[in-house]
Design a protein around this motif. Structure first.
Motif, PDB file in Angstrom:
ATOM      1  N   HIS A 109       0.813  -1.222   0.000  1.00  0.00           N
ATOM      2  CA  HIS A 109       0.000   0.000   0.000  1.00  0.00           C
ATOM      3  C   HIS A 109       0.846   1.272   0.000  1.00  0.00           C
ATOM      4  O   HIS A 109       0.339   2.343  -0.323  1.00  0.00           O
ATOM      5  N   TYR A 110       2.156   1.159   0.285  1.00  0.00           N
ATOM      6  CA  TYR A 110       2.977   2.366   0.198  1.00  0.00           C
ATOM      7  C   TYR A 110       3.019   2.904  -1.230  1.00  0.00           C
ATOM      8  O   TYR A 110       3.159   4.098  -1.446  1.00  0.00           O
ATOM      9  N   LEU A 111       2.854   2.020  -2.200  1.00  0.00           N
ATOM     10  CA  LEU A 111       2.872   2.464  -3.596  1.00  0.00           C
ATOM     11  C   LEU A 111       1.615   3.247  -3.961  1.00  0.00           C
ATOM     12  O   LEU A 111       1.547   3.864  -5.023  1.00  0.00           O
ATOM     13  N   GLY A 112       0.620   3.212  -3.086  1.00  0.00           N
ATOM     14  CA  GLY A 112      -0.603   3.966  -3.356  1.00  0.00           C
ATOM     15  C   GLY A 112      -0.606   5.310  -2.652  1.00  0.00           C
ATOM     16  O   GLY A 112      -1.559   6.078  -2.783  1.00  0.00           O
ATOM     17  N   LYS A 113       0.444   5.606  -1.902  1.00  0.00           N
ATOM     18  CA  LYS A 113       0.458   6.889  -1.181  1.00  0.00           C
ATOM     19  C   LYS A 113       0.819   8.029  -2.130  1.00  0.00           C
ATOM     20  O   LYS A 113       1.616   7.867  -3.047  1.00  0.00           O
ATOM     21  N   GLU A 114       0.205   9.178  -1.861  1.00  0.00           N
ATOM     22  CA  GLU A 114       0.367  10.339  -2.734  1.00  0.00           C
ATOM     23  C   GLU A 114       1.840  10.662  -3.011  1.00  0.00           C
ATOM     24  O   GLU A 114       2.253  10.868  -4.153  1.00  0.00           O
ATOM     25  N   LYS A 130       8.268   6.092  11.379  1.00  0.00           N
ATOM     26  CA  LYS A 130       8.084   6.098  12.832  1.00  0.00           C
ATOM     27  C   LYS A 130       6.614   5.965  13.183  1.00  0.00           C
ATOM     28  O   LYS A 130       5.766   6.632  12.562  1.00  0.00           O
ATOM     29  N   GLU A 131       6.330   5.121  14.138  1.00  0.00           N
ATOM     30  CA  GLU A 131       4.957   4.978  14.627  1.00  0.00           C
ATOM     31  C   GLU A 131       4.957   5.142  16.137  1.00  0.00           C
ATOM     32  O   GLU A 131       5.842   4.609  16.801  1.00  0.00           O
ATOM     33  N   PRO A 132       3.959   5.841  16.677  1.00  0.00           N
ATOM     34  CA  PRO A 132       3.955   6.071  18.119  1.00  0.00           C
ATOM     35  C   PRO A 132       3.396   4.897  18.920  1.00  0.00           C
ATOM     36  O   PRO A 132       3.565   4.843  20.132  1.00  0.00           O
ATOM     37  N   ARG A 160      10.795  -7.410   8.465  1.00  0.00           N
ATOM     38  CA  ARG A 160       9.868  -8.073   7.531  1.00  0.00           C
ATOM     39  C   ARG A 160       8.533  -7.335   7.427  1.00  0.00           C
ATOM     40  O   ARG A 160       7.854  -7.389   6.414  1.00  0.00           O
ATOM     41  N   ASP A 161       8.151  -6.671   8.513  1.00  0.00           N
ATOM     42  CA  ASP A 161       6.843  -6.016   8.550  1.00  0.00           C
ATOM     43  C   ASP A 161       6.808  -4.746   7.687  1.00  0.00           C
ATOM     44  O   ASP A 161       5.811  -4.457   7.040  1.00  0.00           O
ATOM     45  N   VAL A 162       7.884  -4.004   7.699  1.00  0.00           N
ATOM     46  CA  VAL A 162       7.856  -2.679   7.087  1.00  0.00           C
ATOM     47  C   VAL A 162       9.005  -2.421   6.098  1.00  0.00           C
ATOM     48  O   VAL A 162       8.816  -1.820   5.046  1.00  0.00           O
ATOM     49  N   ASN A 169       9.459  -4.538   2.524  1.00  0.00           N
ATOM     50  CA  ASN A 169       8.425  -4.244   1.531  1.00  0.00           C
ATOM     51  C   ASN A 169       8.238  -2.733   1.348  1.00  0.00           C
ATOM     52  O   ASN A 169       8.693  -2.168   0.351  1.00  0.00           O
ATOM     53  N   HIS A 170       7.591  -2.083   2.327  1.00  0.00           N
ATOM     54  CA  HIS A 170       7.239  -0.672   2.147  1.00  0.00           C
ATOM     55  C   HIS A 170       8.470   0.214   1.884  1.00  0.00           C
ATOM     56  O   HIS A 170       8.516   0.974   0.930  1.00  0.00           O
ATOM     57  N   LEU A 171       9.456   0.106   2.770  1.00  0.00           N
ATOM     58  CA  LEU A 171      10.591   1.025   2.628  1.00  0.00           C
ATOM     59  C   LEU A 171      11.471   0.649   1.440  1.00  0.00           C
ATOM     60  O   LEU A 171      12.111   1.506   0.829  1.00  0.00           O
ATOM     61  N   GLY A 178      10.536   2.049  13.198  1.00  0.00           N
ATOM     62  CA  GLY A 178      10.313   1.653  14.579  1.00  0.00           C
ATOM     63  C   GLY A 178       8.891   1.846  15.036  1.00  0.00           C
ATOM     64  O   GLY A 178       8.165   2.721  14.552  1.00  0.00           O
ATOM     65  N   LYS A 179       8.511   0.993  15.967  1.00  0.00           N
ATOM     66  CA  LYS A 179       7.198   1.095  16.623  1.00  0.00           C
ATOM     67  C   LYS A 179       7.434   1.701  18.008  1.00  0.00           C
ATOM     68  O   LYS A 179       8.543   1.634  18.542  1.00  0.00           O
ATOM     69  N   ALA A 180       6.364   2.234  18.577  1.00  0.00           N
ATOM     70  CA  ALA A 180       6.419   2.829  19.917  1.00  0.00           C
ATOM     71  C   ALA A 180       7.508   3.888  20.001  1.00  0.00           C
ATOM     72  O   ALA A 180       8.288   3.935  20.942  1.00  0.00           O
TER      73      ALA A 180
HETATM   74  C1  BG6 Z   1       1.581  -2.471   7.630  1.00  0.00           C
HETATM   75  C2  BG6 Z   1       2.317  -3.056   8.797  1.00  0.00           C
HETATM   76  O1  BG6 Z   1       1.926  -3.133   6.450  1.00  0.00           O
HETATM   77  O2  BG6 Z   1       1.871  -1.102   7.514  1.00  0.00           O
HETATM   78  C3  BG6 Z   1       1.954  -2.323  10.058  1.00  0.00           C
HETATM   79  O3  BG6 Z   1       1.994  -4.417   8.922  1.00  0.00           O
HETATM   80  C4  BG6 Z   1       2.164  -0.832   9.889  1.00  0.00           C
HETATM   81  O4  BG6 Z   1       2.704  -2.785  11.156  1.00  0.00           O
HETATM   82  C5  BG6 Z   1       1.493  -0.325   8.616  1.00  0.00           C
HETATM   83  O5  BG6 Z   1       1.614  -0.183  11.013  1.00  0.00           O
HETATM   84  C6  BG6 Z   1       1.831   1.113   8.342  1.00  0.00           C
HETATM   85  O6  BG6 Z   1       1.007   1.633   7.334  1.00  0.00           O
HETATM   86  P1  BG6 Z   1       0.655   3.172   7.314  1.00  0.00           P
HETATM   87  O7  BG6 Z   1      -0.080   3.355   6.032  1.00  0.00           O
HETATM   88  O8  BG6 Z   1      -0.165   3.447   8.528  1.00  0.00           O
HETATM   89  O9  BG6 Z   1       1.953   3.902   7.351  1.00  0.00           O
END
Ligand code: BG6
Length: 486
Positions: free
Chosen positions: A179-184, A216-218, A235-237, A240-242, A332-334
């Motif tokens: 879904h990162y590829l769908g971000k503006e 970063k996620e809070p 593996r979570d972020v 793929n996304h980054l 990172g989370k938290a």
């Molecule tokens: C998901 C991860 O793919 O992306 C989650 O599994 C993460 O852990 C999320 O929170 C982040 O997506 P977004 O669009 O909120 O940045």
């Protein structure tokens, strides 16, 4: 209006992803008139749900006028069935065929959204292939599947999954969603890079010192600890996304905007990546602080888990454009805030005629992906007034200010529409996935073997200090804009 009989089947209809992302995205497309008149949305899952209850849980996540909501909910049907026997899929086929005949409409399209854990993909795809892929031949009908990560745990398991799916459906029918590829801001990248003449010649090792990609996620795992613990933040972020962000930042100009031309270039640059080195990686795991629990306090996380909730590492691209330019990925989370941004930091001028050193006054192009999309460039300019002192200022574009009335679709909305239109441009091709795994797999194996220890960091902070040391090692220089005092 081009007449089409469209069926969207959401497999795993009662799960989290379907409720939070798939159905709301379909709702927005419906509301905005992007779905054809003859659309049916069919939920499929194992549980014997009552359609009323399913509609009620879906409604909780829909934002819109009540008339729209109820018209949308009316389009949804539900069919319980198992994932591993032919019976359920035969029932699904019967529903689909009845609809298509009833409308007698050509062409017909079937979109299967697998909002399911990848462990069941092979059996579900087999069930769909064997039972639900027969469509009226004269209709020029289409059938597509959307699948979600995680695609495997490493290169070998990802390849195995890809082989299993590939034996059933050709690449043109498989839509691997990231879904990162769908971000503006991600969709803006190729325009920014290839439509601005002053950026093009500077976008390489001669001018750029380092690139930072930061997520970063809070919040912590938020009840998803059981899932998260098997994967960890890389593996979570990151894988793929980054990695997709990196590919768009670093790729060469594609021959055209055609899906495969773009993906060819992404694969090419990803294949130039060196394997990420354990000694250029910092891992972290958050501990309790303030009102936030520690990762290990989550009852769904196994005791003593060493899964990283934070990672920072250096990626190196071995090609003519990027040799010697570290790409630093951090996720990172938290942490202390919600932010995803990219910083392209330029080298300082070779010589200066000014009294101050310019080393800490770097040009930096910052792309803020979220929240509040923005692009700004740090520039060294003369301090206004009598003095000629150079200072850092920002030339900034904030989307909220400049494009306030513009509808910026959610990533899932955009990507679902692409899938309906048959555009694979923003979906991950199999060879891209392979290259992305190849870069991370040796590191992941080292982590799984216990060779790296996550450093503790209190929830709500910036993460381990060692990550800043790593960024500095990669050449990142903190460049603060001058704060104006009138
Ligand atoms: C998901 C991860 O793919 O992306 C989650 O599994 C993460 O852990 C999320 O929170 C982040 O997506 P977004 O669009 O909120 O940045």
């Amino acid at each position: 209006e081009r007449k089409i009989c469209l069926s969207v089947v959401v497999l795993g209809a009662s799960g989290d992803l379907a409720k939070k992302k798939t159905f709301p995205a379909l709702f927005t497309l419906f509301k905005r008139g992007f779905l054809p008149k003859n659309v049916a949305i069919i939920g499929y899952a194992r549980s014997k749900l009552n359609i009323k209850d399913l509609r009620a849980t879906i409604a909780e996540h829909l934002k819109g006028a009540s008339g729209d909501v109820s018209r949308f909910l009316d389009l949804i049907a539900y069919l319980p069935g198992s994932y591993d026997s032919a019976e359920g899929f035969q029932g699904l086929q019967a529903v689909l065929v009845t609809r298509e005949q009833q409308y007698g409409m050509c062409p017909a399209g079937r979109l299967f959204y697998l909002a399911l854990p990848p462990s069941v993909y092979p059996q579900v795809c087999k069930g769909l292939k064997e039972n639900c892929s027969e469509m009226a031949a004269q209709c020029n009908s289409w059938l597509r599947l959307i699948v979600e990560k995680p695609f495997g745990m490493d290169l070998a398991s990802s390849e195995e999954l890809a082989n299993q799916l590939g034996a059933l459906f050709p690449e043109e029918q498989l839509y691997r969603i990231d879904h990162y590829l769908g971000k503006e801001m991600m969709q803006n990248m190729l325009v920014l890079r290839f439509a601005n003449q002053f950026i093009q010649p500077a976008w390489n090792r001669n001018f750029i010192s380092n690139i930072q990609i930061c997520f970063k996620e809070p919040f912590g795992t938020d009840g998803r600890g059981g899932y998260f613990d098997q994967f960890g933040i890389i593996r979570d972020v990151m894988q793929n996304h980054l990695m997709q962000v990196l590919a768009l930042l670093a790729m060469e100009q594609p021959v055209s905007l055609a899906a495969d031309d773009i993906r060819d270039e992404k694969v090419k640059v990803l294949r130039c990546l060196a394997a990420v080195r354990p000694d250029e990686t910092v891992l972290g795991q958050h501990t309790a602080a303030g009102s936030q629990a520690g990762y290990l306090d989550d009852p769904t996380v196994p005791k003593g888990s060493r899964t990283p909730t934070f990672a920072s590492c250096i990626l190196r691209i071995n090609n003519e454009r990027w040799a010697g330019v570290p790409f630093v990925m951090k996720a990172g989370k938290a942490l202390n805030e919600r932010k995803v941004e990219i910083r392209v930091q330029f080298k300082p001028p070779a010589a200066t005629i000014h009294n101050n050193s310019l080393d800490a006054m770097r040009n930096e192009l910052v792309m803020r992906v979220q929240p509040d999309e923005a692009i700004y460039m740090k520039m060294v300019l003369k301090r206004p007034g009598l003095s000629v002192e150079p200072i850092v200022s920002e030339m900034d574009l904030s989307y909220k200010q400049r494009y306030s009335a513009t509808f910026i679709p959610d990533a899932y909305e955009r990507l679902l529409l692409d899938a309906l239109r048959g555009d694979q441009q923003h979906f991950v091709r199999r060879d891209e996935l392979r290259a992305a795994w190849a870069a991370f797999t040796p590191l992941l194996h080292a982590i799984d073997a216990g060779e790296l220890t996550p450093l503790p960091y209190p929830a709500g902070t910036r993460g381990p200090h060692e990550a800043d040391v790593l960024a500095a090692k990669a050449g990142f220089v903190k460049t603060s804009a001058y704060v104006w005092k009138d």
